[in-house]
Scaffold this active site. Structure first.
Site, short mmCIF file in Angstrom:
data_model
loop_
_atom_site.label_atom_id
_atom_site.label_comp_id
_atom_site.label_asym_id
_atom_site.label_seq_id
_atom_site.Cartn_x
_atom_site.Cartn_y
_atom_site.Cartn_z
N ARG A 111 -12.96 34.06 -11.91
CA ARG A 111 -13.01 35.51 -12.14
C ARG A 111 -14.46 36.01 -12.00
NH1 ARG A 111 -11.19 37.83 -18.08
NH2 ARG A 111 -11.75 40.01 -17.78
N ASN A 162 -17.64 33.93 -26.63
CA ASN A 162 -16.27 33.69 -26.17
C ASN A 162 -16.07 33.73 -24.66
OD1 ASN A 162 -16.58 36.48 -26.13
ND2 ASN A 162 -14.49 36.90 -26.79
N TYR A 163 -16.98 34.40 -23.94
CA TYR A 163 -16.93 34.39 -22.47
C TYR A 163 -18.37 34.22 -21.96
CZ TYR A 163 -12.09 36.12 -22.06
OH TYR A 163 -10.72 36.26 -22.10
N LYS A 185 -30.15 36.79 -23.01
CA LYS A 185 -30.15 36.04 -24.28
C LYS A 185 -28.68 35.70 -24.55
CE LYS A 185 -30.01 35.12 -28.77
NZ LYS A 185 -28.88 34.17 -28.64
N ASP A 223 -34.21 40.12 -33.26
CA ASP A 223 -34.86 41.41 -33.57
C ASP A 223 -36.13 41.58 -32.75
OD1 ASP A 223 -32.87 41.62 -35.39
OD2 ASP A 223 -34.13 41.89 -37.16
N GLU A 258 -20.57 46.64 -26.44
CA GLU A 258 -19.14 46.25 -26.41
C GLU A 258 -18.91 45.45 -27.68
OE1 GLU A 258 -18.20 45.29 -21.74
OE2 GLU A 258 -18.51 43.63 -23.09
N ARG A 291 -10.50 36.82 -28.50
CA ARG A 291 -10.82 37.79 -27.44
C ARG A 291 -10.94 39.15 -28.09
NH1 ARG A 291 -6.06 38.20 -25.17
NH2 ARG A 291 -6.79 39.47 -23.44
N CYS A 292 -11.93 39.91 -27.61
CA CYS A 292 -12.08 41.26 -28.18
C CYS A 292 -10.80 42.04 -28.01
CB CYS A 292 -13.25 41.98 -27.51
SG CYS A 292 -13.09 42.09 -25.73
N THR A 293 -10.09 41.78 -26.89
CA THR A 293 -8.91 42.54 -26.54
C THR A 293 -7.61 41.88 -27.01
OG1 THR A 293 -9.08 41.43 -24.44
CG2 THR A 293 -9.80 43.72 -24.49
N ARG A 445 -8.86 43.28 -20.74
CA ARG A 445 -10.00 43.92 -20.10
C ARG A 445 -9.75 44.17 -18.61
NH1 ARG A 445 -15.52 43.08 -21.55
NH2 ARG A 445 -16.94 43.73 -19.93
P1 NAP Z 1 -22.18 37.94 -32.50
O1 NAP Z 1 -22.27 36.99 -33.60
O2 NAP Z 1 -22.35 39.39 -32.79
O3 NAP Z 1 -23.24 37.47 -31.38
C1 NAP Z 1 -23.35 38.12 -30.15
C2 NAP Z 1 -24.71 37.87 -29.56
O4 NAP Z 1 -25.71 38.52 -30.35
C3 NAP Z 1 -25.13 36.40 -29.53
O5 NAP Z 1 -25.85 36.17 -28.36
C4 NAP Z 1 -26.02 36.28 -30.75
O6 NAP Z 1 -26.92 35.19 -30.68
C5 NAP Z 1 -26.75 37.60 -30.64
N1 NAP Z 1 -27.44 38.03 -31.85
C6 NAP Z 1 -27.21 37.71 -33.13
N2 NAP Z 1 -28.09 38.36 -33.94
C7 NAP Z 1 -28.88 39.11 -33.15
C8 NAP Z 1 -29.97 40.00 -33.36
N3 NAP Z 1 -30.43 40.26 -34.59
N4 NAP Z 1 -30.55 40.57 -32.31
C9 NAP Z 1 -30.10 40.33 -31.06
N5 NAP Z 1 -29.08 39.50 -30.78
C10 NAP Z 1 -28.48 38.90 -31.82
O7 NAP Z 1 -20.74 37.84 -31.74
P2 NAP Z 1 -19.95 36.55 -31.28
O8 NAP Z 1 -19.44 35.85 -32.50
O9 NAP Z 1 -20.74 35.79 -30.29
O10 NAP Z 1 -18.71 37.21 -30.50
C11 NAP Z 1 -17.54 37.62 -31.14
C12 NAP Z 1 -17.54 39.12 -31.34
O11 NAP Z 1 -17.80 39.76 -30.10
C13 NAP Z 1 -16.18 39.66 -31.77
O12 NAP Z 1 -16.36 40.64 -32.75
C14 NAP Z 1 -15.60 40.27 -30.49
O13 NAP Z 1 -14.66 41.28 -30.72
C15 NAP Z 1 -16.83 40.77 -29.85
N6 NAP Z 1 -16.63 40.92 -28.41
C16 NAP Z 1 -16.47 42.17 -27.91
C17 NAP Z 1 -16.22 42.35 -26.54
C18 NAP Z 1 -16.02 43.72 -25.97
O14 NAP Z 1 -16.05 43.81 -24.75
N7 NAP Z 1 -15.81 44.76 -26.74
C19 NAP Z 1 -16.14 41.24 -25.71
C20 NAP Z 1 -16.30 39.97 -26.26
C21 NAP Z 1 -16.55 39.82 -27.61
P3 NAP Z 1 -26.64 33.85 -31.53
O15 NAP Z 1 -25.41 33.25 -30.96
O16 NAP Z 1 -27.86 33.06 -31.29
O17 NAP Z 1 -26.47 34.27 -32.96
O1 G3H Z 2 -13.44 39.17 -25.42
C1 G3H Z 2 -13.50 40.14 -24.67
C2 G3H Z 2 -13.24 40.02 -23.22
O2 G3H Z 2 -13.89 41.04 -22.55
C3 G3H Z 2 -11.75 40.04 -23.02
O3 G3H Z 2 -11.42 39.95 -21.70
O4 G3H Z 2 -9.08 40.78 -21.99
O5 G3H Z 2 -9.81 39.71 -19.89
O6 G3H Z 2 -9.54 38.36 -21.95
P1 G3H Z 2 -9.87 39.67 -21.37
#
Ligand code: NAP
Ligand code: G3H
Length: 488
Positions: A111, A162-163, A185, A223, A258, A291-293, A445
């Site tokens: 993809r 997750n991706y 990052k 930060d 996102e 997955r966020c979705t 997505r």
């Molecule tokens: P996360 O804990 O928020 O981490 C995301 C990214 O932010 C990582 O690279 C993390 O680095 C970094 N980070 C952490 N603290 C930071 C700071 N103070 N400043 C800058 N960057 C910082 O999220 P995750 O657990 O990886 O992912 C799961 C979440 O992502 C879920 O809530 C999901 O719904 C959401 N998500 C949303 C979408 C969307 O398109 N809406 C898509 C995918 C996932 P470290 O790993 O080093 O802590």
């Molecule tokens: O986790 C968030 C991804 O953007 C979800 O993508 O709906 O194609 O699995 P997807």
């Protein structure tokens, strides 16, 4: 061993065209959530190194922005080829680093290669426009504005676990084709996979300093880089908690966020229930709900709930649970903390009177697929994002109540409506406060050129190939003013 890491699997960062170790001498150990095996070590980059990386990004910006778009596109086409050549290797790393089943890991790499090509094509189709002054009252055709899109500068791309391939590339490629330099990052758990993506893009012929990486824990270096004065745009995907934190501290730096979701599947009484059940199970449980979705709640009425629950149960029973290498559909969660959180949501629901239809079983960080019926609005699972294979059912009396509950969530990513009545589907879709409504489909997505956005706590700004290029470029107007009419 390749230049990206040594024979001890100590990974390096791409800094100004070279793969280098950090002067911190600190390595973060990445272990597999599947079996605890060692995946690699990633560097904890220092603040001084971040300063150098940002400075290289700035120094190389002018030259990169001036590279003709068709040449930038050629690099992305080549990167897509390299990614496909390395598909098996990268998918194997992805599978063990983030516990994604083999089939989905391969599909994430494929993809992403498609995404790179589509972005190259979209870049080549970018055009400017010419606006005449005469259209506005009091204006004149002596004024003609030539408007084109120009890059913003240095884009900081922050991706989630997750991706690691797709959600890093979906920031990097549109930023690059738009003429920006990029610093990635990646999430710490996922960084090894993301570095392999970066290597493929860099090997395709990017000039030094155009794409660079910063590994290290977000809690330590996040930060500092987010508030760095050299960053011109932040493109973040991750949790709402971290997204809101970045939005507070980043001051005037423009942001694309996102974030999390609590996507609802609203099932109406006239829906094809077999079809809805198939879709919902796929939407809720693929990649174990991480997955966020993912479908994160079902909202339906008593009239069809019992029948739907039976259909869901039969399908959930058939989901294979276990090891991603054996292509199990439900695999261990990313860490124990996530499994603890999932378990606490289940226990809270049970304590408040919900009924477990199937599941509620745990082995270390492996949570079995769980369906919870009779969820009420006092239960945490009604509102929180579980990011695990847990699916709550909220029973309502009518469509108005379904819409009210759907909209009461702090999140607003997507929603599904299952019905055979297209008129009802449209009128419900109009009322749902989300970025996208899926009629008769699970929330998802893709395809990746569609607009993808969340409202409320689910985000800010729009992604999707063309939309991402637009987000990471700005209009530049050059207005010609004709003042000398002597030849007429
Ligand atoms: P996360 O804990 O928020 O981490 C995301 C990214 O932010 C990582 O690279 C993390 O680095 C970094 N980070 C952490 N603290 C930071 C700071 N103070 N400043 C800058 N960057 C910082 O999220 P995750 O657990 O990886 O992912 C799961 C979440 O992502 C879920 O809530 C999901 O719904 C959401 N998500 C949303 C979408 C969307 O398109 N809406 C898509 C995918 C996932 P470290 O790993 O080093 O802590
Ligand atoms: O986790 C968030 C991804 O953007 C979800 O993508 O709906 O194609 O699995 P997807």
């Amino acid at each position: 061993m390749s230049e990206i890491c040594n024979d001890k699997l100590e990974y390096k960062n791409l800094i100004h065209g070279e793969w280098v170790s950090s002067k911190s001498g600190k390595l973060i150990k990445i272990s597999s959530p599947v079996d605890g095996s060692f995946i690699g070590g990633v560097q904890a980059v220092t603040k001084d190194e971040v300063d150098d990386i940002v400075q290289f990004s700035k120094a190389n910006f002018d030259a990169w922005s001036e590279v003709p778009i068709f040449e930038k596109a050629d690099i992305l086409y080549r990167a897509a080829e390299l990614l496909e050549e390395r598909e098996e290797e990268i998918a194997n790393i992805l599978m063990m680093e983030i516990s994604k089943d083999k089939k989905s890991s391969i599909s994430e790499v494929k993809r992403t290669a498609d995404f790179l090509r589509f972005t190259a094509d979209a870049g080549k189709s970018m055009k400017g426009s010419a606006v005449s002054g005469e259209n506005f009252p009091g204006g004149s055709r002596n004024k003609l504005s030539y408007v084109k899109r120009v890059p913003l500068g240095t884009v900081l791309a922050i991706s989630p676990f997750n991706y690691p391939i797709n959600l890093s590339a979906s920031k990097i490629a549109p930023a690059l084709i738009g003429g920006n330099t990029v610093i990635l990052k990646p999430a710490t758990q996922g960084a090894v996979s993301a570095l392999h993506l970066v290597k493929a893009i860099n090997d395709a012929g990017l000039p030094d300093g155009v794409l660079q990486t910063v590994t290290g824990k977000g809690s330590e270096i996040g930060d500092y880089i987010v508030t760095h004065e050299g960053i011109d745009f932040i493109n973040f995907t991750g949790s709402t908690e971290i997204g809101q934190h970045i939005s507070k501290i980043s001051s005037m730096t423009p942001l694309l966020l996102e974030l999390g979701g609590k996507d609802a599947a609203i099932v109406l009484e006239d829906a094809d229930l077999e079809f809805a059940a198939n879709n919902i199970v796929d939407g809720a449980f693929s990649y174990s709900g991480q997955r966020c979705t993912a479908v994160k709640r079902i909202i339906t009425t008593d009239k069809v709930a019992d029948q739907l629950v039976d259909m869901l149960k039969v399908r959930i029973e058939k989901l294979s649970v276990g090891d991603p290498r054996e292509n199990a559909q439900i695999t261990p969660l990313i860490d124990n903390k996530s499994a603890d959180f999932a378990e606490s949501l289940i226990n809270d629901a049970i304590n408040k009177g919900a009924k477990i239809v199937i599941g509620n079983k745990r082995k270390d960080n492996l949570i079995y697929p769980t369906l919870i019926d009779y969820v009420t609005d006092e239960m945490e699972i009604a509102w929180k994002e579980p990011f695990s294979p847990i699916l709550p059912i909220i029973r309502v009396n009518n469509i108005s109540e379904a819409i009210e509950i759907a909209n009461r969530s702090e999140y607003g990513l997507q929603s599904s409506v299952f019905t055979n009545d297209i008129n009802k589907a449209f009128s419900i879709a109009e009322k749902l406060e989300v970025g996208t409504v899926q009629i008769n489909n699970k929330t998802e997505r893709g395809p990746d050129h569609f607009p993808f956005l969340g409202v409320k706590a689910s985000g800010m700004g729009t992604q999707g190939v063309k939309y991402s290029i637009d987000a990471m470029t700005r209009p530049k107007a050059i207005t010609v003013n004709v003042t000398d009419h002597t030849i007429i």
